[in-house]
Design a protein around this motif. Structure first.
Motif, PDB file in Angstrom:
ATOM      1  N   PRO A 134      96.299 -62.631  23.598  1.00 20.72           N
ATOM      2  CA  PRO A 134      95.136 -62.471  22.720  1.00 20.72           C
ATOM      3  C   PRO A 134      94.879 -61.003  22.439  1.00 20.72           C
ATOM      4  O   PRO A 134      95.110 -60.137  23.281  1.00 20.72           O
ATOM      5  CB  PRO A 134      93.991 -63.109  23.520  1.00 20.72           C
ATOM      6  CG  PRO A 134      94.455 -63.089  24.946  1.00 20.72           C
ATOM      7  CD  PRO A 134      95.944 -63.225  24.906  1.00 20.72           C
ATOM      8  N   ALA A 135      94.384 -60.743  21.218  1.00 20.36           N
ATOM      9  CA  ALA A 135      94.157 -59.361  20.808  1.00 20.36           C
ATOM     10  C   ALA A 135      92.842 -58.807  21.303  1.00 20.36           C
ATOM     11  O   ALA A 135      92.521 -57.652  21.057  1.00 20.36           O
ATOM     12  CB  ALA A 135      94.198 -59.266  19.277  1.00 20.36           C
ATOM     13  N   ASP A 142      88.029 -65.073  19.090  1.00 15.53           N
ATOM     14  CA  ASP A 142      89.346 -65.691  19.051  1.00 15.53           C
ATOM     15  C   ASP A 142      90.371 -64.845  18.310  1.00 15.53           C
ATOM     16  O   ASP A 142      91.545 -64.829  18.669  1.00 15.53           O
ATOM     17  CB  ASP A 142      89.249 -67.069  18.395  1.00 15.53           C
ATOM     18  CG  ASP A 142      88.373 -68.020  19.195  1.00 15.53           C
ATOM     19  OD1 ASP A 142      88.818 -68.455  20.265  1.00 15.53           O
ATOM     20  OD2 ASP A 142      87.251 -68.302  18.762  1.00 15.53           O
ATOM     21  N   VAL A 143      89.945 -64.175  17.239  1.00 14.63           N
ATOM     22  CA  VAL A 143      90.832 -63.315  16.459  1.00 14.63           C
ATOM     23  C   VAL A 143      90.103 -62.007  16.196  1.00 14.63           C
ATOM     24  O   VAL A 143      88.945 -62.008  15.768  1.00 14.63           O
ATOM     25  CB  VAL A 143      91.225 -63.970  15.116  1.00 14.63           C
ATOM     26  CG1 VAL A 143      92.109 -63.034  14.298  1.00 14.63           C
ATOM     27  CG2 VAL A 143      91.931 -65.299  15.342  1.00 14.63           C
ATOM     28  N   LEU A 144      90.779 -60.888  16.451  1.00 18.73           N
ATOM     29  CA  LEU A 144      90.178 -59.577  16.248  1.00 18.73           C
ATOM     30  C   LEU A 144      91.097 -58.743  15.359  1.00 18.73           C
ATOM     31  O   LEU A 144      92.272 -58.560  15.664  1.00 18.73           O
ATOM     32  CB  LEU A 144      89.963 -58.876  17.589  1.00 18.73           C
ATOM     33  CG  LEU A 144      89.164 -57.569  17.551  1.00 18.73           C
ATOM     34  CD1 LEU A 144      87.710 -57.861  17.187  1.00 18.73           C
ATOM     35  CD2 LEU A 144      89.240 -56.849  18.887  1.00 18.73           C
ATOM     36  N   ALA A 149      85.727 -59.722  13.534  1.00 19.50           N
ATOM     37  CA  ALA A 149      85.833 -60.523  14.757  1.00 19.50           C
ATOM     38  C   ALA A 149      85.588 -61.976  14.370  1.00 19.50           C
ATOM     39  O   ALA A 149      84.537 -62.305  13.809  1.00 19.50           O
ATOM     40  CB  ALA A 149      84.810 -60.065  15.796  1.00 19.50           C
ATOM     41  N   VAL A 150      86.564 -62.834  14.630  1.00 17.17           N
ATOM     42  CA  VAL A 150      86.491 -64.234  14.242  1.00 17.17           C
ATOM     43  C   VAL A 150      86.257 -65.092  15.476  1.00 17.17           C
ATOM     44  O   VAL A 150      86.960 -64.964  16.478  1.00 17.17           O
ATOM     45  CB  VAL A 150      87.782 -64.687  13.524  1.00 17.17           C
ATOM     46  CG1 VAL A 150      87.695 -66.167  13.156  1.00 17.17           C
ATOM     47  CG2 VAL A 150      88.021 -63.843  12.284  1.00 17.17           C
ATOM     48  N   ALA A 171      80.653 -56.541  17.558  1.00 15.88           N
ATOM     49  CA  ALA A 171      81.225 -56.371  16.229  1.00 15.88           C
ATOM     50  C   ALA A 171      80.450 -55.333  15.422  1.00 15.88           C
ATOM     51  O   ALA A 171      81.040 -54.474  14.747  1.00 15.88           O
ATOM     52  CB  ALA A 171      81.251 -57.707  15.498  1.00 15.88           C
ATOM     53  N   ALA A 172      79.126 -55.403  15.474  1.00 17.73           N
ATOM     54  CA  ALA A 172      78.311 -54.448  14.723  1.00 17.73           C
ATOM     55  C   ALA A 172      78.527 -53.024  15.223  1.00 17.73           C
ATOM     56  O   ALA A 172      78.603 -52.081  14.425  1.00 17.73           O
ATOM     57  CB  ALA A 172      76.835 -54.835  14.827  1.00 17.73           C
ATOM     58  N   THR A 173      78.648 -52.865  16.535  1.00 15.44           N
ATOM     59  CA  THR A 173      78.871 -51.536  17.106  1.00 15.44           C
ATOM     60  C   THR A 173      80.190 -50.945  16.622  1.00 15.44           C
ATOM     61  O   THR A 173      80.298 -49.735  16.384  1.00 15.44           O
ATOM     62  CB  THR A 173      78.857 -51.611  18.640  1.00 15.44           C
ATOM     63  OG1 THR A 173      77.590 -52.131  19.075  1.00 15.44           O
ATOM     64  CG2 THR A 173      79.072 -50.241  19.259  1.00 15.44           C
TER      65      THR A 173
END
Length: 466
Positions: A134-135, A142-144, A149-150, A171-173
């Motif tokens: 995983p990334a 789940d996905v970055l 960010a998903v 994500a916002a940061t």
């Protein structure tokens, strides 16, 4: 993609019980901790996370498990222990179910979803070394990618859990969008909808027949350059998905109050009283509970709410409040320190069935109390045709229609009473509170005529010209 399994137990899962649950994969799997110890992970031999378990939460608020899971438990506080399993590994979902099932068996609780519960040992047979790593190390993501960010969710109701709240904040940061992918049957809670309302954050619906579309706007989406973005036609217009059809009008309504209060930043200032007054007027009782995420787990307390906001200052504080189960009521509050004082931005929604009458007749009395006692700046009251349970489907819903707008007395003074009391296109406001420094209350309709939006827009333009 991940699969969520939740153990609901009357007793707190202690260390031996947690270890028994983590032994669901046998002795060959390892254990790791992340998020400063708040998350325990069951890992494969190479250290790859298979199941991430969040620290248990004691939910004191009655009705929260039913609201979020449609899974009633016995009266009384319940411990909520949530596990997220990576579906990149075939056994991970069954590992999460076995972990939760073991907790429920030892402590006498239940598991959601019920069919996931088991106590079997689930040996790892998949060669995890053949699966791409995983990334991201964040349990909820789940996905970055560089821009997004998903989070992929298979829950019927997607709540703003601490998992999602942490993913949104992270994500916002990093200046990334948060995009949540769900099946078309999923719905959002109002706090989750609020968090995803601003682009580039999105609710992405994966329809097996129509592909991807935005669950709030209906825009057809596709994956490009590491993010879900709208598909445009040859003229550059956004296409709307065929599946994004209007919701049938069942007679259900939502009364929505959007208000702001401002008070001096004094040492003895207590927060939450404006929200408490709104709940009391509109539901007959103060909020049942509050929290910084869903499930709402803490009994209502303005003192504890204030202490948290003080501890976080000057950073803003975001929280959720919920009403009692006999009347759907849900609010989000953002506490913010500004040069003018301490501001509380509140959005409160109340649900009504087709045989119930929204409490429009007491809005003016509420506004008067908020102005004289809690520093009201503005209050917009709207009514919309939407679900009584306050959840949001991935269907076209009509927008709310303005019912009333109130200017607090300080805002009236700032604009100028002569201007505020005489908008050229109406409506003429009613004065609320003391004669010398009244608040102004503008009636805009009964929530059935969309032309009230035009009246409201003209009013706001007039007031802003000051």
């Amino acid at each position: 993609m991940t699969k969520d399994v939740i153990a609901l137990t009357p007793k707190m899962p202690d260390l031996p019980t947690l270890l028994a649950g983590l032994y669901a994969g046998g002795p060959d799997l390892g254990v790791n901790t992340t998020a400063d110890g708040a998350v325990v992970q069951l890992c494969g031999p190479d250290g790859r996370p298979l199941v991430s378990v969040e620290a248990p939460i004691l939910v004191h608020v009655p009705g929260e498990t039913t609201r979020l899971l449609d899974h009633a438990v016995e009266d009384g506080p319940v411990w909520w222990t949530e596990a997220r399993a990576s579906t990149a590994v075939a056994e991970a979902g069954r590992l999460a179910g076995s972990f939760a099932g073991r907790l429920a068996t030892v402590l006498g609780g239940t598991v959601w979803p019920p069919e996931a519960a088991t106590t079997d040992v689930v040996p790892l047979t998949t060669d995890v070394s053949a699966i791409p790593a995983p990334a991201t190390g964040a349990p909820a993501v789940d996905v970055l990618t560089d821009s997004t960010a998903v989070v992929i969710q298979d829950r019927p109701l997607v709540a703003m859990t601490s998992w999602l709240s942490d993913a949104l904040r992270t994500a916002a940061t990093a200046d990334r969008a948060l995009q949540i992918v769900t099946p078309p049957s999923a719905r959002l809670t109002l706090p989750t909808r609020t968090a995803l309302r601003g682009v580039p954050n999105r609710w992405v619906v994966q329809d097996p027949e129509h592909g991807y579309y935005d669950g709030l706007s209906g825009a057809v989406l596709h994956w490009k350059d590491g993010s879900f973005i709208p598909v445009h036609d040859e003229q550059g217009a956004t296409r709307v998905a065929e599946a994004f059809t209007p919701t049938p009008d069942t007679g259900d309504r939502q009364l929505i109050l959007t208000l702001r209060t401002r008070q001096p930043a004094e040492e003895n200032l207590a927060l939450g009283h404006a929200l408490e007054a709104a709940f009391q007027h509109l539901t007959g009782a103060p909020p049942a509970g509050w929290s910084t995420a869903e499930p709402v787990n803490l009994p209502w307390s303005t003192r504890q709410l204030t202490d948290l906001a003080r501890a976080r200052a000057p950073r803003p504080t975001w929280l959720v409040a919920v009403g009692h189960s006999d009347r759907p009521a849900l609010a989000t509050v953002r506490v913010l320190r500004t040069p003018a004082g301490i501001e509380e931005d509140i959005t409160l929604a109340i649900g009504y069935g087709g045989d119930e009458t929204p409490a429009l007749d007491i809005i003016a009395d509420l506004a008067a109390e908020l102005d004289t006692q809690h520093g009201l700046v503005t209050q917009l009251t709207s009514l919309r045709a939407a679900r009584r349970d306050l959840t949001v489907p991935s269907r076209l819903e009509p927008p709310p229609i303005p019912v009333a707008f109130t200017l607090g007395h300080d805002e009236t003074e700032r604009i100028g009473p002569a201007r505020a009391e005489h908008p050229p296109q109406g409506p003429t406001p009613a004065r609320l509170g003391p004669t010398a420094r009244p608040a102004l209350h503008y009636s805009l309709g009964d929530g059935t005529d969309a032309r009230a939006w035009t009246t409201f827009q003209h009013l706001i333009q007039h007031l802003r010209q000051a």
